[in-house]
Design an enzyme around this catalytic site. Structure first.
Site, PDB file in Angstrom:
ATOM      1  N   ASP A 150       0.846  -1.085   0.013  1.00  0.00           N
ATOM      2  CA  ASP A 150       0.008   0.056   0.075  1.00  0.00           C
ATOM      3  C   ASP A 150       0.895   1.346   0.028  1.00  0.00           C
ATOM      4  O   ASP A 150       1.661   1.219   0.677  1.00  0.00           O
ATOM      5  CB  ASP A 150      -0.843  -0.101   1.146  1.00  0.00           C
ATOM      6  CG  ASP A 150      -1.677   1.236   1.486  1.00  0.00           C
ATOM      7  OD1 ASP A 150      -2.509   1.562   0.684  1.00  0.00           O
ATOM      8  OD2 ASP A 150      -1.426   1.879   2.428  1.00  0.00           O
ATOM      9  N   GLU A 156       1.660  -0.143  -5.184  1.00  0.00           N
ATOM     10  CA  GLU A 156       0.983   1.112  -5.562  1.00  0.00           C
ATOM     11  C   GLU A 156       2.404   2.099  -6.001  1.00  0.00           C
ATOM     12  O   GLU A 156       3.162   2.242  -5.107  1.00  0.00           O
ATOM     13  CB  GLU A 156       0.506   1.748  -4.701  1.00  0.00           C
ATOM     14  CG  GLU A 156      -1.018   1.269  -4.412  1.00  0.00           C
ATOM     15  CD  GLU A 156      -2.267   1.991  -3.452  1.00  0.00           C
ATOM     16  OE1 GLU A 156      -3.239   2.333  -4.036  1.00  0.00           O
ATOM     17  OE2 GLU A 156      -1.650   2.382  -2.482  1.00  0.00           O
TER      18      GLU A 156
END
Length: 688
Positions: free
Chosen positions: A335, A372
């Site tokens: 993340d 990400e």
């Protein structure tokens, strides 16, 4: 008083020994460390306090071996740092959770608010629990190890997937790892190879404003422990064993388990946040701070983990190894992963040490790694993500596919690159199909049905007056906001869902499908359901709520993709020039006329053929985003054209068959058509 030995700095955390338990924790700034032992998970006072001396310190680590204790022992720490000055009393009264604890107790009475208060009273803290550290049984339950070009990811929330009353999971297992086991067959039948779980690290559900609940779990309390709400209280297995059972079931069904992991920030927030674990041991070690002591935040959550620091990297890698080799996980999705590449003063590093260490560790070499490529501080590194082996979420694929099917101007040229694996987006163009995680929707944003049903977000139920969530969604309601009984409107929305899913699954790269998109799961226009532990955020299961025509279509797309891998999921990015190899495949672009693509700003059509050497076209894909039907010329195939997919029709009307006019085909408005030469259609046709 327990008998103690000096102990050892390694392993970190708590480890069962022949004599008892060895405890080790990093506390480089501490002048005194106390190990607290408790009788009960709800105790506020420790049964015993063991003060560690300088003899119990090796470098930055404090350690002790306690005799006569073992599995199930409850423990915590208290740290004294005489250099903190006025903060001394406040910090020294805080009982701290071991950052390396592999099980946590005390949730029944834990109050987030109390961890922020200055008080002489000892709070009822979270406690670490001594557990086994056995390795996962890979001999009996080996990793599936699907290559990237055969990987199809399904993103889901562990709790939300089975909480619906119609899930057919028993009440005591709803929302748990054991309950999710009952739905593995559903995913296997779809053709899913890998499931990506939203955060399962222990997180704080109360880390949320306005009295709502933190549902998604991007609020870690600890990086080693399965989240307590995902554990069945009626099952005698330990939390770690319940998670192992889940992974075993996945591996038996050839499904990989990938975790969405949050190493970029913690639940402790900024200076006004609670002191639970990392802060108390050394806030200036674990977090980016400026010269005057303010927390620096590029995560949107109050703090940013200082992953450039060696001790922090050590903890992150230890966590990865815990999940991968003690609990059997097959991969990780980081993340806001690019935030981990920031060095001192948050400056981006071209060779971030955390990624270098992960990629160079032979123990971690067989894992799937995804990240990400952006963070909330404006850093976005997709084309040059600073790691060799990490694949990245391709946000451009999401945006460009949405814009094209919405009918935006200037959308055809960028679509060209997306349809062949986004080689222009990646430095290693040949390898882009192994780097690009393609998706149309994810947990963060509209679901697929909402994407074609709403122009605006509708997040009022989140309690923030609709201020939260993305404002630029590239969505289109097709004339009416929200659900409608108008059949024409329902038909075009269904078609657009098929268009988007077909574009996703028929494009090179690694496709990811969001939980429930295959059956039309709606969140009522909410594009930020982070706090919706309600039917709004759960998977749908009742037959009256599910679009089974759409699910059949998805199953068929996945089957076609798997049986025509050389076209839709090649190992390397497709080439666009005729190869020297007479059996090699290459892409040729067309428009409504062969070999005449229209890249103008007003164009809404694109088509291409995949040709085999000099033999001729063996596959053709056409996309028409105009509001009217268009006639496309077809190149002469190597054998008769067979229509495999036409999104203008439901599956009842769409069976593979030879098209009558081999020189041209009509594509209805806002539709996609896939045809293939007959010699490549046998397996696909038999499945139909």
């Amino acid at each position: 008083m327990s008998k103690i030995n000096i102990g050892t700095a390694w392993p970190l955390g708590s480890t069962i020994t022949k004599e008892g338990v060895n405890f080790s924790v990093a506390a480089p700034e501490a002048d005194l460390v106390e190990l607290l032992l408790f009788n009960d998970s709800n105790d506020s006072e420790p049964q015993e306090v063991i003060k560690l001396s300088k003899l119990n310190r090796s470098g930055d680590y404090w350690h002790v071996e306690v005799h006569g204790v073992g599995s199930g022992c409850l423990y915590a720490y208290r740290i004294v740092d005489l250099k903190r000055g006025e903060k001394h009393d406040f910090y020294s009264n805080k009982i701290l959770l071991d950052p390396c604890a592999r099980e946590i107790a005390g949730w029944d009475l834990f109050q987030r608010k109390s961890t922020k208060e200055i008080s002489n009273k000892i709070d009822i803290p979270l406690k670490g629990v001594v557990t086994e550290r056995e390795k996962f049984n890979f001999n009996k339950y080996p990793r599936p190890k699907h290559p990237w070009n055969k990987t199809i990811i399904y993103e889901l929330h562990v709790g939300g997937f089975t909480k619906n009353k119609c899930s057919e999971v028993t009440d005591d297992l709803k929302g748990t790892f054991l309950g999710l086991m009952d739905k593995i067959s559903y995913l296997k039948e779809m053709g899913i190879t890998s499931i990506e779980l939203l955060p399962v690290f222990s997180f704080d559900p109360s880390d949320a404003p306005h009295g709502v609940k933190n549902y998604w779990g991007y609020s870690p309390i600890n990086w080693f422990t399965p989240h307590h709400d995902f554990i069945s209280k009626t099952n005698s297995l330990s939390p770690r064993d319940q998670f192992r059972k889940f992974v075993e079931k996945c591996h038996n069904n050839q499904i990989e388990v990938i975790l969405d992991v949050v190493y970029n920030h913690t639940s402790e927030g900024n200076k006004d946040g609670p002191i639970i674990s990392w802060k108390g041991f050394s806030e200036s070690l674990y977090y980016h701070k400026n010269e005057i002591g303010d927390f620096l935040d590029v995560t949107g959550c109050g703090n940013t983990i200082a992953a450039h620091h060696p001790l922090v990297r050590q903890l992150i890698i230890e966590s990865i190894k815990c999940w991968a080799y003690e609990l059997g996980v097959d991969g990780f999705r980081f993340d806001l992963g690019i935030a981990l590449s920031r060095g001192k003063h948050l400056l981006p590093l071209d060779q971030p040490p955390i990624f270098e260490e992960i990629e160079s560790d032979p123990v971690l070499s067989e894992l799937k790694l995804i990240s990400e490529p952006w963070d909330c501080g404006g850093l976005y590194r997709l084309s040059d993500f600073p790691a060799k082996r990490i694949s990245t979420w391709n946000g451009h694929f999401r945006d460009d596919l949405r814009k094209f099917w919405k009918g935006d101007k200037n959308s055809t040229w960028p679509l060209k690159d997306r349809l062949i694996g986004s080689p222009l987006m990646y430095k290693n163009k040949k390898n882009s199909v192994k780097k690009s995680i393609n998706f149309i929707t994810s947990h963060d944003g509209f679901t697929l049905i909402d994407l074609v049903s709403f122009n605006q977000k509708h997040n009022f139920s989140n309690g923030e007056n609709n201020r939260d969530g993305e404002n630029h969604n590239n969505s289109w309601n097709h004339g009416i906001e929200g659900p409608s009984t108008n059949n024409n409107l329902k038909n075009i929305r269904s078609r657009q869902q098929r268009n988007l899913l077909a574009s996703l699954l028929l494009s090179p790269g690694i496709p990811m499908i969001l939980m429930g998109d295959e059956v039309g799961r709606s969140q009522g226009g909410n594009n930020n359901a982070w706090c919706q532990d309600t039917p709004l955020g759960w998977m749908i299961w009742h037959p009256d709520d599910c679009d089974f025509d759409l699910k059949f279509f998805v199953n068929r797309l996945i089957y076609i993709r798997k049986n025509l891998l050389q076209f839709f999921s090649p190992e390397y990015t497709p080439i666009t020039k005729k190869p020297e190899d007479p059996n090699g495949f290459w892409v040729q672009w067309h428009g409504v006329k062969t070999n005449s693509p229209d890249w103008s700003s007003w164009s809404h059509t694109i088509s291409y053929s995949i040709n085999k050497g000099n033999i001729g076209p063996v596959l053709w894909l056409g996309l028409n985003a105009y509001d009217q039907a268009m006639n496309f010329e077809l190149p002469t195939p190597s054998s008769p054209w067979i229509k495999l997919i036409d999104t203008a029709f439901t599956h009842d009307d769409m069976q593979p068959k030879q098209i009558q006019n081999q020189k041209g085909i009509k594509i209805e408005s806002r539709s996609l058509v896939l045809i293939a030469a007959s010699e490549h259609c046998k397996q696909v046709s038999e499945h139909s």
